[in-house]
Scaffold this motif. Structure first.
Motif, short mmCIF file in Angstrom:
data_model
loop_
_atom_site.label_atom_id
_atom_site.label_comp_id
_atom_site.label_asym_id
_atom_site.label_seq_id
_atom_site.Cartn_x
_atom_site.Cartn_y
_atom_site.Cartn_z
N SER A 1 93.67 55.95 88.04
CA SER A 1 92.22 55.93 87.87
C SER A 1 91.60 55.04 88.94
O SER A 1 92.21 54.08 89.40
CB SER A 1 91.85 55.41 86.47
N SER A 2 90.37 55.37 89.30
CA SER A 2 89.63 54.58 90.28
C SER A 2 88.60 53.67 89.61
O SER A 2 87.93 52.89 90.27
CB SER A 2 88.92 55.50 91.28
N GLN A 3 88.46 53.78 88.29
CA GLN A 3 87.48 52.98 87.56
C GLN A 3 88.11 51.64 87.17
O GLN A 3 89.17 51.61 86.53
CB GLN A 3 87.02 53.72 86.30
N PRO A 4 87.48 50.51 87.51
CA PRO A 4 88.05 49.18 87.24
C PRO A 4 88.37 48.94 85.76
O PRO A 4 89.41 48.38 85.43
CB PRO A 4 86.95 48.22 87.73
N ARG B 1 89.07 51.15 83.42
CA ARG B 1 90.24 51.95 83.04
C ARG B 1 91.51 51.41 83.69
O ARG B 1 92.59 51.46 83.09
CB ARG B 1 90.02 53.41 83.43
N GLN B 2 91.39 50.88 84.90
CA GLN B 2 92.55 50.29 85.57
C GLN B 2 93.08 49.09 84.79
O GLN B 2 94.29 48.93 84.65
CB GLN B 2 92.17 49.87 86.99
N ARG B 3 92.18 48.25 84.28
CA ARG B 3 92.61 47.09 83.48
C ARG B 3 93.30 47.54 82.20
O ARG B 3 94.33 46.96 81.80
CB ARG B 3 91.42 46.20 83.17
N LEU B 4 92.73 48.55 81.57
CA LEU B 4 93.34 49.07 80.34
C LEU B 4 94.74 49.62 80.62
O LEU B 4 95.69 49.35 79.88
CB LEU B 4 92.45 50.16 79.75
N LEU B 5 94.87 50.38 81.72
CA LEU B 5 96.16 50.95 82.08
C LEU B 5 97.16 49.87 82.45
O LEU B 5 98.35 49.99 82.15
CB LEU B 5 95.99 51.93 83.25
N PHE B 6 96.68 48.80 83.08
CA PHE B 6 97.57 47.70 83.44
C PHE B 6 98.22 47.10 82.19
O PHE B 6 99.45 46.94 82.12
CB PHE B 6 96.80 46.62 84.20
N TRP B 7 97.41 46.76 81.19
CA TRP B 7 97.95 46.14 79.98
C TRP B 7 98.80 47.13 79.18
O TRP B 7 99.82 46.75 78.58
CB TRP B 7 96.81 45.60 79.11
N LEU B 8 98.41 48.40 79.21
CA LEU B 8 99.19 49.42 78.51
C LEU B 8 100.56 49.57 79.16
O LEU B 8 101.59 49.57 78.47
CB LEU B 8 98.44 50.75 78.53
#
Length: 313
Positions: free
Chosen positions: A18-21, A23-30
């Motif tokens: 994802s390019s959205q910040p 969503r990127q943070r959510l994906l990082f923790w996931l």
């Protein structure tokens, strides 16, 4: 394209999921949680099998190897993605990309070969129980795993060397979160006909061989169950093969979703299938086997209790 119009690529850019910040943070923790669960879960299975003498049998030997491969496979893609997020970067060096391709291919195919060996083990246990201990002795088990390692590492090396022979031009953007061989090959400005032909034929053989072995093993297993349709026989087949079939379905379903589906560009379906193959499957394997296997649950319980007792003052 002429050589003078080509540039030497020293790194690739991974666009990620994802390019959205936000969503990127959510994906990082996931992905971080999934990574930790994968590492801890597979390590627990390896330790439980290694420390419990009651699990020193061919089936659990192969399961320990599968957990080791899944543990290693999780190191190929997820850590780089997590590091890139922390460093606020989306680059991966050319050498790192080639190494990622090598281990991705070798370890990914090793999963398939181990699943085939495990299917053969289940076939011997159910269809040839009187010959099981003779055929599946420790030497044969080690040999089967060693041959699988040799084949898959040579397979990964061949594909990586073929990739290293390609020339890459100005476009170095990979619409993925890791160096998947297919999109990387698409970036090449070389003539890839011969390389693609080798990849297709040799790769097809390496992919089809374990899949065929699994299919043949289960044809014989289910034929045996149908010929002897006792409740005990059906329960034995389900208890010993249920977990394995679940993992096989998840593993090959994800692979077919990515590589056997005609697609001109990277789509959302490819993204989901890639995440299942590279991230979800290595995490779920220990849970699938431990939750459906009473011996594994008891071994894990003993391991955790022993560790808790040792840590008591």
């Amino acid at each position: 394209m002429d050589r003078e119009n080509q540039t030497i690529i020293s790194e690739f850019l991974l666009l990620g999921l994802s390019s959205q910040p936000e969503r990127q943070r959510l994906l990082f923790w996931l992905f971080l949680c999934v990574y930790l669960i994968t590492v801890i879960g597979n390590l627990l299975i390896i330790l439980a099998i290694g420390l419990d003498a009651r699990l020193h049998s061919p089936m659990y030997f192969f399961l320990a190897n599968l957990s080791f491969v899944d543990l290693c496979f999780s190191q190929v893609t997820i850590p780089k993605m997590l590091v890139n997020h922390i460093m606020r970067s989306n680059s991966i060096s050319y050498v790192e990309c080639m190494m990622q391709i090598y281990f991705f291919i070798a370890l990914g195919n090793m999963d398939g070969f181990l699943l085939a060996v495990m299917a053969y083990d289940r076939y011997m246990a159910i269809c040839r129980p009187l010959h099981y201990t003779t055929v599946m002795d420790p030497g044969i088990c080690i040999l089967l795993v060693a041959i699988s390692w040799v084949i898959t590492n040579l397979h990964g090396l061949l594909h990586t060397l073929l990739m290293a022979q390609l020339s890459f031009c100005a476009d170095n953007t990979i619409n993925h979160f890791y160096c998947d061989p297919y999109p990387v090959r698409k970036l090449s400005c070389s003539d890839t006909f011969i390389s693609d032909l080798i990849v297709f034929t040799e790769g097809g053989v390496v992919f089809i061989t374990p899949f065929t072995g699994i299919a043949i093993s289960y044809v014989f297993i289910f034929s045996n169950v149908i010929k002897n349709p006792s409740t005990q026989g059906i329960q034995k087949a389900l208890s010993t093969c249920g977990s394995h079939l679940t993992v096989v379905s998840l593993f090959y379903g994800a692979i077919m979703g990515v590589y056997l589906r005609p697609s001109s560009s990277y789509t959302a379906v490819d993204t989901v299938a890639s995440v299942i193959f590279t991230v979800v499957t290595p995490m779920l394997n220990p849970f699938i086997y431990s939750l459906r296997n009473q011996d594994m649950k008891l071994a894990l319980r003993r391991l955790i209790l022993t560790k808790a007792i040792l840590q008591m003052p």
